[in-house]
Write an enzyme that holds these catalytic residues in place. Structure first.
Site, short mmCIF file in Angstrom:
data_model
loop_
_atom_site.label_atom_id
_atom_site.label_comp_id
_atom_site.label_asym_id
_atom_site.label_seq_id
_atom_site.Cartn_x
_atom_site.Cartn_y
_atom_site.Cartn_z
N ASP A 1 -7.82 -5.28 -0.76
CA ASP A 1 -8.96 -5.85 -1.79
C ASP A 1 -8.37 -7.22 -1.89
O ASP A 1 -8.52 -8.59 -1.83
CB ASP A 1 -7.88 -5.62 -2.79
CG ASP A 1 -7.82 -4.40 -3.34
OD1 ASP A 1 -10.11 -3.85 -3.04
OD2 ASP A 1 -7.68 -3.87 -3.82
N HIS B 1 1.24 -0.91 -0.30
CA HIS B 1 0.56 -0.07 -0.07
C HIS B 1 0.70 1.53 0.03
O HIS B 1 1.87 1.00 0.46
CB HIS B 1 -1.32 -0.13 1.01
CG HIS B 1 -1.67 0.81 1.24
ND1 HIS B 1 -2.05 2.44 1.19
CD2 HIS B 1 -3.32 0.87 0.75
CE1 HIS B 1 -3.11 2.31 0.97
NE2 HIS B 1 -3.78 1.90 0.63
N1 ACO Z 1 4.38 -7.61 -4.93
C1 ACO Z 1 5.64 -7.00 -5.03
N2 ACO Z 1 6.54 -5.94 -4.70
C2 ACO Z 1 5.90 -5.36 -4.56
C3 ACO Z 1 4.38 -5.19 -4.80
C4 ACO Z 1 3.63 -5.98 -4.54
N3 ACO Z 1 1.95 -6.20 -4.37
N4 ACO Z 1 4.03 -3.69 -3.37
C5 ACO Z 1 4.99 -2.81 -3.66
N5 ACO Z 1 6.08 -3.96 -4.04
C6 ACO Z 1 7.52 -3.63 -4.08
C7 ACO Z 1 7.92 -2.85 -5.43
O1 ACO Z 1 8.17 -3.23 -6.42
C8 ACO Z 1 9.24 -2.02 -4.89
O2 ACO Z 1 10.26 -3.34 -5.00
P1 ACO Z 1 11.39 -2.48 -5.37
O3 ACO Z 1 12.20 -1.27 -4.51
O4 ACO Z 1 12.59 -3.56 -5.25
O5 ACO Z 1 11.74 -2.23 -6.47
C9 ACO Z 1 8.90 -1.75 -3.35
O6 ACO Z 1 7.75 -2.54 -3.76
C10 ACO Z 1 8.55 0.18 -3.90
O7 ACO Z 1 7.27 -0.85 -5.00
P2 ACO Z 1 6.22 1.04 -4.99
O8 ACO Z 1 5.36 0.61 -6.22
O9 ACO Z 1 7.16 2.68 -4.89
O10 ACO Z 1 5.42 1.63 -4.17
P3 ACO Z 1 4.52 2.34 -4.59
O11 ACO Z 1 4.49 2.68 -3.33
O12 ACO Z 1 3.99 2.53 -4.97
O13 ACO Z 1 3.43 0.95 -3.95
C11 ACO Z 1 0.92 0.02 -4.53
C12 ACO Z 1 1.93 0.68 -4.04
C13 ACO Z 1 0.81 0.50 -6.10
C14 ACO Z 1 -0.52 -0.74 -4.00
C15 ACO Z 1 1.79 -1.69 -4.79
O14 ACO Z 1 1.88 -2.10 -3.40
C16 ACO Z 1 1.31 -2.53 -5.52
O15 ACO Z 1 1.28 -3.24 -6.89
N6 ACO Z 1 0.71 -3.44 -4.76
C17 ACO Z 1 -0.55 -4.40 -5.70
C18 ACO Z 1 -1.01 -4.15 -5.95
C19 ACO Z 1 -2.30 -3.89 -4.94
O16 ACO Z 1 -2.76 -4.98 -4.23
N7 ACO Z 1 -3.21 -2.93 -5.39
C20 ACO Z 1 -4.29 -2.23 -4.36
C21 ACO Z 1 -3.76 -1.36 -3.36
S1 ACO Z 1 -5.16 -0.92 -1.66
C22 ACO Z 1 -6.05 -0.05 -2.46
O17 ACO Z 1 -6.17 0.57 -4.06
C23 ACO Z 1 -7.47 -0.21 -2.10
#
Ligand code: ACO
Length: 382
Positions: free
Chosen positions: A319, A268
């Site tokens: 989710d 998140h």
């Molecule tokens: N699975 C694997 N790796 C992840 C995930 C994930 N679900 N989420 C973040 N990461 C990793 C990224 O790859 C990155 O890794 P790195 O530093 O090795 O490159 C690191 O964590 C940081 O990721 P960011 O994308 O910068 O984090 P951000 O704050 O933008 O992410 C997000 C938030 C978009 C929700 C992300 O966690 C994600 O894509 N999750 C999966 C989709 C999801 O479940 N979305 C629902 C969100 S809740 C809602 O909308 C109600």
């Protein structure tokens, strides 16, 4: 560039304060993180107030007293019908079209028939009336379209059922059990509002141009659809299916992370130590799995959670449990995000109204990284 603010670049607007709001606090009053709707902790609301009470809280500023709730409930029930034109359209849209796309179209069509369609966009009272009607109508639209695309007869809304039970009855043709009704109502309460997430932000940006409430909600539905936001609940179910057995979880997660894939339903932007909504909803998953007599998905979900936490330090978001919850209710996977939207509409609308009540056009800047100044060459010389 100093003094222009252009030297401060925050990709994804991370950490940028773009609004003041009195609707939700995701810092927690003590700064320790958490979720509050208008000063009420989500843990205190969950299981104690209905979706209707929550929608009233968001749209009107406080929890309703019995008289206010009865009146609000009467208005929502009176607004459950949708125009024939929309129903006709449902029959003409090909059955394979994703329900989220149909919902986006539905909100746009509903705008044309709203009794306040000609009200000024800043008319607070008209916006609240529009928001209440949309809250009722979006649920009807999702349910009717579901029946139409499956070639099933429509099930009319029932005045003896609350918002949650009525929706489930309109989709399945029978009233849900009390455990199911409670769990669905709780999921709606938890999905109703979440500060300045991507879809709410897009709704507020649209409203900030003095566009109308329905346009802002159309923008929000389109933004929610993406798998990094609301679409994640559909993708989370696919993770469970692909893992398929508790024994596969460790290797499946290892392989997916090695391929740099995102595990949907985890992580998140704001909650780095856990989404409080996920913990609440997980309890309902266990109760429903017991009721339907199938704990297979709970047994698969557990090691996945453990492995994603161990291998990537990412806790589940809301989710993750909602995907299982809706599966136990017999709902199709592609209804999960529309359900999120029909719950979130009250939060979106509250934000749109707050934006329009204290409006300032949202117009951020971009840092230019393109070619330096150059001369236009005549076409024969390019
Ligand atoms: N699975 C694997 N790796 C992840 C995930 C994930 N679900 N989420 C973040 N990461 C990793 C990224 O790859 C990155 O890794 P790195 O530093 O090795 O490159 C690191 O964590 C940081 O990721 P960011 O994308 O910068 O984090 P951000 O704050 O933008 O992410 C997000 C938030 C978009 C929700 C992300 O966690 C994600 O894509 N999750 C999966 C989709 C999801 O479940 N979305 C629902 C969100 S809740 C809602 O909308 C109600």
């Amino acid at each position: 560039m100093s003094g222009t603010g252009l030297d401060e670049y925050h990709p994804g607007l991370e950490g940028v304060i773009a609004n003041e709001t009195a609707i939700a606090n995701i810092e927690g009053t003590d700064g320790a993180g958490g979720l509050e709707y208008r000063g009420y902790r989500i843990e205190d609301l969950a299981g104690r107030v209905s979706y209707e009470e929550t929608a009233f809280l968001l749209l009107h500023g406080d929890l309703p007293n019995p008289g206010q709730l009865a009146e609000f409930d009467r208005r929502l029930k009176a607004a459950r019908a949708i125009p024939d034109a929309l129903l006709t359209l449902f029959k003409q849209i090909p059955p394979h079209v994703h329900p989220m796309d149909v919902l986006r179209t539905s909100v746009s069509v509903l705008a044309h028939f709203d009794p306040d369609v000609d009200a000024a966009p800043t008319d607070h009272a008209a916006n609240v009336r529009k928001a209440e009607r949309l809250t009722a109508q979006m649920a009807t639209a999702v349910a009717y379209r579901e029946r139409v695309r499956k070639g099933l007869p429509l099930v009319a809304p029932r005045d003896d059922l609350d918002h949650a039970a009525n929706f489930l009855s309109m989709v399945s043709g029978k009233a849900p059990s009390e455990t199911m009704r409670e769990a669905f109502d709780l999921s709606l309460v938890l999905y109703t509002e979440h500060e300045l997430n991507a879809s709410t932000f897009s709704a507020r940006v649209t409203a900030s141009t003095l566009s109308d409430l329905h346009s802002a909600i159309v923008a929000a539905v389109g933004t929610l659809k993406g798998p990094l936001h609301g679409g994640a609940n559909e993708e989370a179910w696919k993770v469970l299916e692909q893992v398929g057995s508790p024994d596969n979880a460790e290797q499946w997660i290892k392989d997916a992370l090695a391929r740099k894939e995102r595990i949907m339903g985890f992580g998140h932007r704001v909650y780095k130590h856990g989404d409080p909504r996920a913990a609440i909803l997980k309890r309902s998953c266990a109760a429903l799995a017991k009721e339907v007599g199938d704990d297979r998905w709970e047994r698969i979900a557990e090691p996945i959670e453990r492995e994603v936490t161990a291998q990537k330090h990412l806790p589940p978001n809301v989710d993750w449990p909602s995907a299982r919850l809706y599966h136990y209710m017999g709902l199709d996977i592609d209804l999960y995000t529309p359900i999120f939207a029909m719950a979130r509409v009250a939060g979106w609308a509250a934000h749109v109204i707050e934006q329009l009540d204290h409006n300032r056009l949202m117009r951020p800047r971009a840092r230019y990284i393109g070619p330096p100044l150059r001369e236009v060459q005549p076409i024969g010389k390019r």
